[in-house]
Design a protein around this motif. Sequence first.
Motif, mmCIF file in Angstrom:
data_model
loop_
_atom_site.group_PDB
_atom_site.id
_atom_site.type_symbol
_atom_site.label_atom_id
_atom_site.label_comp_id
_atom_site.label_asym_id
_atom_site.label_seq_id
_atom_site.Cartn_x
_atom_site.Cartn_y
_atom_site.Cartn_z
ATOM 1 N N ASP A 1 -18.707 -13.007 15.944
ATOM 2 C CA ASP A 1 -19.511 -12.159 15.073
ATOM 3 C C ASP A 1 -19.957 -10.919 15.834
ATOM 4 O OD1 ASP A 1 -19.321 -13.825 12.900
ATOM 5 O OD2 ASP A 1 -21.118 -14.973 13.424
ATOM 6 N N PRO A 2 -19.599 -9.712 15.359
ATOM 7 C CA PRO A 2 -19.984 -8.500 16.080
ATOM 8 C C PRO A 2 -21.361 -8.012 15.671
ATOM 9 C CG PRO A 2 -18.618 -7.910 14.222
ATOM 10 C CD PRO A 2 -18.756 -9.412 14.182
ATOM 11 N N HIS A 3 -21.928 -7.167 16.497
ATOM 12 C CA HIS A 3 -23.135 -6.442 16.094
ATOM 13 C C HIS A 3 -22.738 -5.320 15.143
ATOM 14 C CE1 HIS A 3 -25.924 -3.007 16.436
ATOM 15 N NE2 HIS A 3 -26.864 -3.932 16.495
ATOM 16 N N THR A 4 -21.681 -4.585 15.506
ATOM 17 C CA THR A 4 -21.198 -3.460 14.706
ATOM 18 C C THR A 4 -19.749 -3.714 14.324
ATOM 19 O OG1 THR A 4 -22.670 -1.880 15.817
ATOM 20 C CG2 THR A 4 -20.761 -0.974 14.667
ATOM 21 N N LEU A 5 -19.485 -3.734 13.032
ATOM 22 C CA LEU A 5 -18.125 -3.881 12.525
ATOM 23 C C LEU A 5 -17.670 -2.512 12.041
ATOM 24 C CD1 LEU A 5 -15.697 -5.617 11.692
ATOM 25 C CD2 LEU A 5 -16.864 -6.050 9.510
ATOM 26 N N LEU A 6 -16.634 -1.972 12.667
ATOM 27 C CA LEU A 6 -16.174 -0.619 12.359
ATOM 28 C C LEU A 6 -14.797 -0.681 11.712
ATOM 29 C CD1 LEU A 6 -16.629 2.486 14.596
ATOM 30 C CD2 LEU A 6 -14.508 2.149 13.334
ATOM 31 N N VAL A 7 -14.706 -0.104 10.512
ATOM 32 C CA VAL A 7 -13.461 -0.111 9.743
ATOM 33 C C VAL A 7 -12.935 1.321 9.648
ATOM 34 C CG1 VAL A 7 -12.374 -0.709 7.552
ATOM 35 C CG2 VAL A 7 -14.298 -2.070 8.407
ATOM 36 N N PRO A 8 -11.831 1.619 10.302
ATOM 37 C CA PRO A 8 -11.274 2.969 10.254
ATOM 38 C C PRO A 8 -10.505 3.213 8.961
ATOM 39 C CG PRO A 8 -9.911 1.582 11.632
ATOM 40 C CD PRO A 8 -11.076 0.734 11.193
ATOM 41 N N GLY A 9 -10.035 4.441 8.785
ATOM 42 C CA GLY A 9 -9.252 4.790 7.603
ATOM 43 C C GLY A 9 -7.787 4.988 7.943
ATOM 44 N N GLY A 10 -7.090 5.623 7.031
ATOM 45 C CA GLY A 10 -5.668 5.873 7.224
ATOM 46 C C GLY A 10 -4.865 5.475 6.004
ATOM 47 N N GLU A 11 -3.577 5.713 6.081
ATOM 48 C CA GLU A 11 -2.699 5.417 4.946
ATOM 49 C C GLU A 11 -2.735 3.944 4.565
ATOM 50 O OE1 GLU A 11 1.195 6.814 5.859
ATOM 51 O OE2 GLU A 11 0.549 8.888 6.192
ATOM 52 N N GLY A 12 -3.040 3.083 5.527
ATOM 53 C CA GLY A 12 -3.081 1.654 5.254
ATOM 54 C C GLY A 12 -4.203 1.218 4.343
ATOM 55 N N THR A 13 -5.134 2.121 4.027
ATOM 56 C CA THR A 13 -6.220 1.780 3.100
ATOM 57 C C THR A 13 -5.852 2.095 1.652
ATOM 58 O OG1 THR A 13 -7.273 3.967 3.237
ATOM 59 C CG2 THR A 13 -7.909 2.329 4.887
ATOM 60 N N ARG A 14 -4.752 2.799 1.436
ATOM 61 C CA ARG A 14 -4.408 3.216 0.068
ATOM 62 C C ARG A 14 -4.074 2.018 -0.813
ATOM 63 N NH1 ARG A 14 -5.613 6.791 3.416
ATOM 64 N NH2 ARG A 14 -4.559 8.806 3.548
ATOM 65 N N ARG A 15 -3.350 1.055 -0.238
ATOM 66 C CA ARG A 15 -3.055 -0.213 -0.925
ATOM 67 C C ARG A 15 -3.547 -1.329 -0.013
ATOM 68 N NH1 ARG A 15 1.563 2.836 -1.536
ATOM 69 N NH2 ARG A 15 2.096 3.473 -3.659
ATOM 70 N N PRO A 16 -4.812 -1.654 -0.114
ATOM 71 C CA PRO A 16 -5.425 -2.588 0.843
ATOM 72 C C PRO A 16 -4.729 -3.940 0.866
ATOM 73 C CG PRO A 16 -7.098 -1.499 -0.502
ATOM 74 C CD PRO A 16 -5.779 -1.165 -1.113
ATOM 75 N N ASP A 17 -4.580 -4.491 2.058
ATOM 76 C CA ASP A 17 -4.052 -5.840 2.230
ATOM 77 C C ASP A 17 -5.095 -6.816 1.677
ATOM 78 O OD1 ASP A 17 -3.435 -8.403 3.248
ATOM 79 O OD2 ASP A 17 -2.368 -7.526 4.935
ATOM 80 N N PRO A 18 -4.755 -7.617 0.676
ATOM 81 C CA PRO A 18 -5.740 -8.551 0.093
ATOM 82 C C PRO A 18 -6.378 -9.469 1.123
ATOM 83 C CG PRO A 18 -3.780 -8.429 -1.284
ATOM 84 C CD PRO A 18 -3.450 -7.696 -0.015
ATOM 85 N N ALA A 19 -5.592 -9.888 2.130
ATOM 86 C CA ALA A 19 -6.148 -10.777 3.156
ATOM 87 C C ALA A 19 -7.211 -10.061 3.981
ATOM 88 C CB ALA A 19 -5.031 -11.300 4.058
ATOM 89 N N LEU A 20 -6.994 -8.773 4.251
ATOM 90 C CA LEU A 20 -7.974 -8.007 5.011
ATOM 91 C C LEU A 20 -9.246 -7.798 4.187
ATOM 92 C CD1 LEU A 20 -8.878 -6.377 7.427
ATOM 93 C CD2 LEU A 20 -7.576 -4.423 6.558
ATOM 94 N N VAL A 21 -9.077 -7.513 2.906
ATOM 95 C CA VAL A 21 -10.236 -7.338 2.028
ATOM 96 C C VAL A 21 -11.048 -8.625 1.961
ATOM 97 C CG1 VAL A 21 -10.980 -6.910 -0.354
ATOM 98 C CG2 VAL A 21 -9.159 -5.510 0.655
ATOM 99 N N GLU A 22 -10.380 -9.763 1.860
ATOM 100 C CA GLU A 22 -11.092 -11.043 1.803
ATOM 101 C C GLU A 22 -11.816 -11.337 3.104
ATOM 102 O OE1 GLU A 22 -11.814 -13.037 -0.756
ATOM 103 O OE2 GLU A 22 -10.980 -11.309 -1.815
#
Length: 321
Positions: free
Chosen positions: A70-91
Amino acid sequence: MPQPPRTVLLVLFDHVQSLDVTGPLEVFTGAERLAPGSYRMRTASLDGRPVRTSSGLTLVPDLALGAAPDPHTLLVPGGEGTRRPDPALVEWLRARGPGVARLVSVCTGALLLAAAGLLDGRRATTHWAYCDRLAREHPAVTVEPEPIYVRDAHVATSAGVTSGIDLALALVEEDLDRETALTVARHLVVFLRRPGNQAQFSAQLAAQTASREPLREVQRWITEHPDADLSVDALAVRARLSPRHFARAFTAETGTTPGRYVDRVRLEHARRVLEDTSASVEEVARASGYGTPEAMRRAFLKALGTAPAEYRRRFHPVLPR
């Protein structure tokens, strides 16, 4: 007792924007060098395998997300990979996001947070080109398209690329102190720090660059000499045009009038000087071309809804007002 290091976990995925990762990473790593024991950096992908960024760079994560502490800070970057999010990553974000002390996104990483329901009922921003999409697809999110980053309780979202560095510097200043953040900024040769409510577009970016060299030279002159006579008549002389022809041509080529362009440049200059120096309000007003503190005060109230003294108080509580 010394405080344990704050673990910062950066989420990696295919077609991530490399600078969204490396920019904040350099800031937190720089702070750790200056203040050993302050941060522990970790990178993780869904399966722990290397990912390929949108620019073709390969990043090798430290571990898989499922094995990440468990992190203190969870950082989620952007990029082309966010256009069609991976359902497993979203979950994974939906399950782990609510438990972290601080949730951060850079650029279109906000789309992933929103897809996981982590921005519902909150104010947020993202890259200007995706603000409409964020608002349309996630009506429970209050999207603010202007600022370079937005803080809402423990959730922070940024506009993208270099604004991720601005946000990371702000977090370091909050966690440690201003001097550490300033030193990191100097090493990276960036400003400390653009405020979150600074517009994503500077005057130069918000306006188009004129196609004709005399008008481009006028734009440069305005930026470099905010305290000069920047009336239409004076600028027309520099452009070697009649005032009427100059005003018409400037508006046609930049998309804004000379007066509005000058107003925005002067406001940006005044904000930067208030943020980064100890100059008095009177000195700032004169250097920014306002002439008097009252004229600058009126400009700040109109554009920002706050007076210069109050604006400065956010950055330097003890400096002259």
